[in-house]
Design a protein around this motif. Structure first.
Motif, short mmCIF file in Angstrom:
data_model
loop_
_atom_site.label_atom_id
_atom_site.label_comp_id
_atom_site.label_asym_id
_atom_site.label_seq_id
_atom_site.Cartn_x
_atom_site.Cartn_y
_atom_site.Cartn_z
N SER A 113 -8.05 3.88 3.50
CA SER A 113 -6.87 3.25 4.09
C SER A 113 -6.05 4.29 4.83
O SER A 113 -6.15 5.50 4.55
CB SER A 113 -6.00 2.60 3.00
OG SER A 113 -5.51 3.58 2.10
N GLU B 33 -7.30 -0.86 6.53
CA GLU B 33 -7.95 -0.79 5.22
C GLU B 33 -9.45 -0.99 5.43
O GLU B 33 -9.87 -2.01 5.97
CB GLU B 33 -7.39 -1.85 4.29
CG GLU B 33 -7.88 -1.73 2.85
CD GLU B 33 -7.18 -2.71 1.94
OE1 GLU B 33 -5.98 -2.49 1.65
OE2 GLU B 33 -7.81 -3.70 1.53
N ARG C 283 4.13 2.46 2.43
CA ARG C 283 5.38 2.89 1.80
C ARG C 283 5.75 4.30 2.27
O ARG C 283 6.93 4.60 2.51
CB ARG C 283 5.25 2.84 0.28
CG ARG C 283 5.12 1.44 -0.29
CD ARG C 283 5.56 1.36 -1.75
NE ARG C 283 4.77 2.25 -2.61
CZ ARG C 283 3.67 1.90 -3.24
NH1 ARG C 283 3.19 0.67 -3.10
NH2 ARG C 283 3.03 2.75 -4.03
N ASN C 284 4.75 5.15 2.42
CA ASN C 284 5.02 6.49 2.96
C ASN C 284 5.56 6.40 4.39
O ASN C 284 6.50 7.11 4.75
CB ASN C 284 3.73 7.32 2.96
CG ASN C 284 3.27 7.69 1.57
OD1 ASN C 284 4.05 7.68 0.62
ND2 ASN C 284 1.99 8.00 1.43
N TYR D 92 -1.45 -0.46 9.86
CA TYR D 92 -2.15 -0.17 8.60
C TYR D 92 -3.59 -0.61 8.73
O TYR D 92 -3.88 -1.73 9.17
CB TYR D 92 -1.47 -0.91 7.44
CG TYR D 92 -2.24 -0.85 6.14
CD1 TYR D 92 -2.27 0.31 5.38
CD2 TYR D 92 -2.92 -1.97 5.66
CE1 TYR D 92 -2.96 0.37 4.17
CE2 TYR D 92 -3.61 -1.93 4.45
CZ TYR D 92 -3.63 -0.76 3.72
OH TYR D 92 -4.31 -0.71 2.53
N SER E 71 -0.44 8.66 7.30
CA SER E 71 -0.70 8.74 5.86
C SER E 71 -2.11 8.21 5.62
O SER E 71 -2.46 7.13 6.11
CB SER E 71 0.31 7.89 5.09
OG SER E 71 0.01 7.87 3.70
N SER F 269 0.83 -1.20 0.00
CA SER F 269 0.00 0.00 0.00
C SER F 269 0.87 1.26 0.00
O SER F 269 1.97 1.28 0.54
CB SER F 269 -0.91 0.00 1.22
OG SER F 269 -0.18 0.23 2.40
N ARG F 270 0.34 2.32 -0.58
CA ARG F 270 1.08 3.59 -0.63
C ARG F 270 1.22 4.19 0.77
O ARG F 270 2.23 4.83 1.08
CB ARG F 270 0.35 4.57 -1.54
CG ARG F 270 0.41 4.21 -3.01
CD ARG F 270 -0.33 5.23 -3.86
NE ARG F 270 0.27 6.55 -3.76
CZ ARG F 270 -0.24 7.64 -4.34
NH1 ARG F 270 -1.34 7.54 -5.07
NH2 ARG F 270 0.35 8.81 -4.21
N ASP F 271 0.22 3.96 1.62
CA ASP F 271 0.30 4.49 2.99
C ASP F 271 1.47 3.90 3.75
O ASP F 271 2.22 4.61 4.42
CB ASP F 271 -1.01 4.21 3.74
CG ASP F 271 -2.16 5.05 3.23
OD1 ASP F 271 -1.99 6.28 3.13
OD2 ASP F 271 -3.23 4.49 2.93
N ASN G 60 -5.15 7.40 2.75
CA ASN G 60 -5.52 7.17 1.35
C ASN G 60 -4.35 7.26 0.39
O ASN G 60 -4.52 7.50 -0.81
CB ASN G 60 -6.62 8.16 0.90
CG ASN G 60 -7.91 7.95 1.68
OD1 ASN G 60 -8.23 6.83 2.07
ND2 ASN G 60 -8.64 9.03 1.91
N GLY G 61 -3.13 7.11 0.90
CA GLY G 61 -1.94 7.14 0.06
C GLY G 61 -1.59 8.50 -0.47
O GLY G 61 -0.62 8.66 -1.21
#
Length: 295
Positions: free
Chosen positions: A188, A179, A132-133, A177, A206, A128-130, A208-209
């Motif tokens: 998310s 979702e 990764r952030n 995390y 973070s 997920s982008r979240d 929604n990414g």
């Protein structure tokens, strides 16, 4: 007439609701010492108990297939009735200021993921982008996550299932995390809570990414979405975890938290009991304006 017992779902629901309600009424009359209410409540219990026996007789007459069907329906009806009474009890406790106890009563169903399900959930979170952030923030601190000790669970709500996956971070913090069902405005999010003695402070979030930020303080940007402008939402988050309240609400994590605040305890709390955190376990709430999620 007997053939109808065991097949009428509405009848079974009313029977279960009546029996539960009459038992509660009788218990309340005894507890309050109101003699004039005890006898009517006792009659109601006797009536609904006899009605339940008629259903059981119907199960026997209608055969094993109808027994299984009827019992399953009755169990579901009773579960719905119980949920209603528990919700009412939680509302009463919350109105009396006992929010921690109220939150503990109405926690959603939780399923711990193991084996392949856990592995897939962890992989999903890491992609997920979240997350990764959040990992970029974690690496900037010189920390790292431990994937082997990750926890993953599903929370079943009326709106759908919520996936929660958590990772310990260098014995200093926890990455979680969440979702949500696709119909919600928040789809998310990832958070990093850092341990500081007996406190847990949110230092990165973070959503929604898209909206990601490092928190050096608890920001209060908005009170409602109207403060954020067009096509933006006001999102609240917990800055400061009240450790004692969350532990008292989350019975599942008592063994992990027995020795006091520690990474394993915090990981358990935010993965298994996020609703305790939102309902009774926060000392300070912050807010920020976020964009609508991409659908």
């Amino acid at each position: 007439m007997l053939s109808k017992f065991g097949t009428c779902k509405k009848c079974m629901f009313l029977t279960a609701a009546g029996l539960a309600g009459s038992l509660i009424a009788y218990g309340a009359a005894v507890f309050a010492g109101v003699e004039m209410l005890r006898f009517p409540a006792m009659l109601a219990v006797a009536f609904f108990a006899a009605w339940s026996l008629m259903h059981l007789a119907g199960y026997v007459v209608n055969g094993k297939r109808e027994v299984k069907k009827g019992c399953g329906s009755c169990s579901k009806s009773f579960a719905l009735t119980r949920r209603g009474f528990m919700g009412a009890a939680a509302w009463l406790l919350a109105s009396l200021g006992m929010k921690g106890v109220a939150a503990r009563i109405v926690q959603p169903e939780v399923t711990k993921l193991d084996g392949l399900e856990r592995i897939n959930a962890v992989k999903r979170a890491l992609k997920s982008r979240d997350v990764r952030n959040a990992l970029s923030f974690i690496r900037s601190k010189g920390w790292k996550i431990d994937e082997t000790k990750a926890e993953a669970v599903l929370h079943r709500l009326k709106e759908g299932e919520v996936l929660a996956a958590g990772f310990p971070v260098s014995e200093k913090a926890v990455l979680v995390y969440y979702e949500y069902p696709s119909g919600t405005k928040i789809k998310s999010e990832a958070r990093v809570y850092v341990l500081n003695k007996d406190r847990a402070k949110l230092e990165f979030i973070s959503v929604n990414g898209i909206d990601a930020r490092t928190l050096t303080a608890c920001y209060h940007e908005c009170q409602s979405s109207s403060d954020c402008g067009e096509f933006r939402l006001c999102y609240e988050y917990c800055c400061d975890v009240n450790w004692t309240n969350v532990v008292n609400c989350c019975g599942r994590c008592l063994s992990s938290c027995y020795s006091g605040p520690n990474p394993g305890c915090l990981l358990c709390l935010i993965v298994f009991c996020p609703f305790c955190l939102s309902q009774s376990g926060c000392d300070e709430w912050g807010s920020m304006c976020i964009d609508y999620p991409n659908v």
